[in-house]
Design a protein around this motif. Structure first.
Motif, mmCIF file in Angstrom:
data_model
loop_
_atom_site.group_PDB
_atom_site.id
_atom_site.type_symbol
_atom_site.label_atom_id
_atom_site.label_comp_id
_atom_site.label_asym_id
_atom_site.label_seq_id
_atom_site.Cartn_x
_atom_site.Cartn_y
_atom_site.Cartn_z
ATOM 1 N N LEU A 143 -1.878 -41.762 12.825
ATOM 2 C CA LEU A 143 -3.092 -42.491 12.466
ATOM 3 C C LEU A 143 -3.264 -43.727 13.339
ATOM 4 O O LEU A 143 -4.376 -44.120 13.684
ATOM 5 N N ALA A 144 -2.145 -44.346 13.708
ATOM 6 C CA ALA A 144 -2.206 -45.574 14.507
ATOM 7 C C ALA A 144 -2.486 -45.282 15.978
ATOM 8 O O ALA A 144 -3.283 -45.981 16.613
ATOM 9 N N TYR A 145 -1.858 -44.239 16.540
ATOM 10 C CA TYR A 145 -1.930 -44.010 17.980
ATOM 11 C C TYR A 145 -2.756 -42.793 18.388
ATOM 12 O O TYR A 145 -3.016 -42.590 19.570
ATOM 13 N N GLY A 146 -3.120 -41.956 17.419
ATOM 14 C CA GLY A 146 -3.937 -40.802 17.759
ATOM 15 C C GLY A 146 -3.141 -39.617 18.273
ATOM 16 O O GLY A 146 -1.913 -39.564 18.163
ATOM 17 N N LYS A 147 -3.864 -38.671 18.879
ATOM 18 C CA LYS A 147 -3.252 -37.398 19.280
ATOM 19 C C LYS A 147 -2.203 -37.544 20.368
ATOM 20 O O LYS A 147 -1.346 -36.675 20.523
ATOM 21 N N ARG A 148 -2.247 -38.624 21.137
ATOM 22 C CA ARG A 148 -1.268 -38.787 22.210
ATOM 23 C C ARG A 148 0.146 -39.039 21.678
ATOM 24 O O ARG A 148 1.111 -38.990 22.423
ATOM 25 N N SER A 149 0.256 -39.319 20.360
ATOM 26 C CA SER A 149 1.572 -39.568 19.776
ATOM 27 C C SER A 149 2.250 -38.287 19.297
ATOM 28 O O SER A 149 3.416 -38.321 18.900
ATOM 29 N N ILE A 150 1.545 -37.163 19.329
ATOM 30 C CA ILE A 150 2.056 -35.937 18.719
ATOM 31 C C ILE A 150 3.339 -35.456 19.387
ATOM 32 O O ILE A 150 4.335 -35.136 18.712
ATOM 33 N N SER B 204 -3.466 -35.751 11.501
ATOM 34 C CA SER B 204 -3.659 -37.203 11.489
ATOM 35 C C SER B 204 -4.232 -37.690 12.815
ATOM 36 O O SER B 204 -5.117 -38.554 12.844
ATOM 37 N N GLY B 205 -3.714 -37.144 13.921
ATOM 38 C CA GLY B 205 -4.220 -37.535 15.228
ATOM 39 C C GLY B 205 -5.663 -37.126 15.430
ATOM 40 O O GLY B 205 -6.455 -37.840 16.049
ATOM 41 N N PHE B 206 -6.036 -35.955 14.889
ATOM 42 C CA PHE B 206 -7.419 -35.501 14.978
ATOM 43 C C PHE B 206 -8.345 -36.455 14.235
ATOM 44 O O PHE B 206 -9.409 -36.832 14.735
ATOM 45 N N LEU B 207 -7.930 -36.859 13.045
ATOM 46 C CA LEU B 207 -8.746 -37.793 12.268
ATOM 47 C C LEU B 207 -8.899 -39.110 13.011
ATOM 48 O O LEU B 207 -9.993 -39.668 13.096
ATOM 49 N N ARG B 208 -7.793 -39.618 13.549
ATOM 50 C CA ARG B 208 -7.851 -40.895 14.258
ATOM 51 C C ARG B 208 -8.678 -40.789 15.546
ATOM 52 O O ARG B 208 -9.419 -41.695 15.906
ATOM 53 N N GLY B 209 -8.571 -39.664 16.217
ATOM 54 C CA GLY B 209 -9.273 -39.487 17.483
ATOM 55 C C GLY B 209 -10.782 -39.454 17.341
ATOM 56 O O GLY B 209 -11.504 -39.635 18.318
ATOM 57 N N HIS B 210 -11.279 -39.229 16.127
ATOM 58 C CA HIS B 210 -12.718 -39.177 15.902
ATOM 59 C C HIS B 210 -13.235 -40.469 15.273
ATOM 60 O O HIS B 210 -14.367 -40.521 14.804
ATOM 61 N N ILE B 211 -12.385 -41.488 15.248
ATOM 62 C CA ILE B 211 -12.795 -42.779 14.714
ATOM 63 C C ILE B 211 -12.846 -43.778 15.865
ATOM 64 O O ILE B 211 -11.837 -44.041 16.507
ATOM 65 N N ALA B 212 -14.019 -44.337 16.123
ATOM 66 C CA ALA B 212 -14.155 -45.252 17.259
ATOM 67 C C ALA B 212 -14.325 -46.707 16.845
ATOM 68 O O ALA B 212 -14.012 -47.600 17.621
ATOM 69 N N LYS C 239 -3.735 -49.899 8.478
ATOM 70 C CA LYS C 239 -3.244 -50.381 7.188
ATOM 71 C C LYS C 239 -2.795 -49.213 6.307
ATOM 72 O O LYS C 239 -1.794 -49.304 5.585
ATOM 73 N N LEU C 240 -3.542 -48.103 6.380
ATOM 74 C CA LEU C 240 -3.146 -46.916 5.623
ATOM 75 C C LEU C 240 -1.804 -46.388 6.120
ATOM 76 O O LEU C 240 -0.901 -46.091 5.327
ATOM 77 N N GLY C 241 -1.691 -46.275 7.460
ATOM 78 C CA GLY C 241 -0.422 -45.800 8.025
ATOM 79 C C GLY C 241 0.723 -46.728 7.695
ATOM 80 O O GLY C 241 1.828 -46.282 7.342
ATOM 81 N N GLY C 242 0.484 -48.046 7.786
ATOM 82 C CA GLY C 242 1.530 -49.011 7.445
ATOM 83 C C GLY C 242 1.938 -48.917 5.993
ATOM 84 O O GLY C 242 3.124 -48.995 5.660
ATOM 85 N N SER C 243 0.963 -48.730 5.114
ATOM 86 C CA SER C 243 1.270 -48.603 3.683
ATOM 87 C C SER C 243 2.112 -47.364 3.409
ATOM 88 O O SER C 243 3.035 -47.390 2.574
ATOM 89 N N LEU C 244 1.795 -46.256 4.113
ATOM 90 C CA LEU C 244 2.581 -45.031 3.947
ATOM 91 C C LEU C 244 4.030 -45.251 4.377
ATOM 92 O O LEU C 244 4.972 -44.775 3.713
ATOM 93 N N LEU C 245 4.227 -45.980 5.482
ATOM 94 C CA LEU C 245 5.575 -46.229 5.975
ATOM 95 C C LEU C 245 6.358 -47.125 5.014
ATOM 96 O O LEU C 245 7.540 -46.872 4.745
ATOM 97 N N VAL C 246 5.711 -48.170 4.507
ATOM 98 C CA VAL C 246 6.385 -49.041 3.533
ATOM 99 C C VAL C 246 6.727 -48.239 2.281
ATOM 100 O O VAL C 246 7.825 -48.362 1.720
#
Length: 208
Positions: free
Chosen positions: A32-39, A171-179, A189-196
């Protein structure tokens, strides 16, 4: 090992790998934070972490963790603290460019994502204990043990890689379509909350 026994193992592994846990939450949060390039680095890091877990279990570390509550708790809290640290860092992260040629797509960033996935997966004491208790259930004593262990290990690693890739792709697909930057920050914040949350879940695990 019979085909039925192997299929039972595959089914159990699918349920285990696709059930959200620390690694899944990490993958979703980072994608979610870095997009599809993190896969790719996420999948590679989780795969190497699983290999470490399997190897440690085969060497008996899982048995030691099952016996020693102190060692179990030490590894548990180290892993939990690292997850919470990553979550806080992601929660505070500002929006980033989703241009694949941006700085976050650098080799250094890919290594950091790979490292985080590896550490979170490998620092899961429950995983080591699980492998020690789980794998023997699917090994037939009427046949050589080592070939069966290799088959089970490779099967599990393939399923784990599939799980991580699916979660990361979605997750990367969702992030990649958000500009929009504000929406990107909400994803951070969502990704950070999931990690915590994953860190707190790991810290609450009980020995045995």
């Amino acid at each position: 090992m019979t085909v039925d026994l192997w299929l039972a193992f595959v089914t159990a592994s699918l349920v285990l790998c696709f059930t959200p846990g620390p690694t899944v939450f990490l993958v979703v949060g980072q994608a979610l934070a870095y997009g599809k390039r993190s896969i790719v680095p996420l999948a590679a890091g989780a795969l190497v972490g699983d290999i470490i877990l399997l190897t440690s279990s085969f060497l008996g570390l899982g048995l030691l963790l099952a016996i020693s509550a102190t060692l179990f708790n030490f590894i548990k809290f180290v892993g939990a603290a690292y997850l919470i640290y990553l979550g806080i860092k992601a929660f505070c992260r500002k929006s980033v460019s989703i241009n694949p040629n941006a700085g976050l797509a650098s080799k250094e960033c890919s290594f950091i994502i790979f490292r985080d996935a590896l550490l979170v997966t490998a620092l899961n004491p429950k995983g080591m204990v699980f492998f020690m208790a789980f794998l023997p259930l699917f090994i037939s004593t009427a046949a050589p043990v080592m070939p069966q262990m290799i088959i089970l290990a490779v099967s599990f690693l393939a399923i784990s890689l599939l799980s991580v890739s699916c979660y990361a792709l979605l997750s990367g697909f969702l992030r990649g379509h958000i500009a929009k930057p504000k929406v990107q920050e909400r994803f951070n914040k969502l990704g950070g909350s999931l990690l915590v949350g994953a860190g707190l879940m790991t810290a609450s695990m009980q020995h045995g």
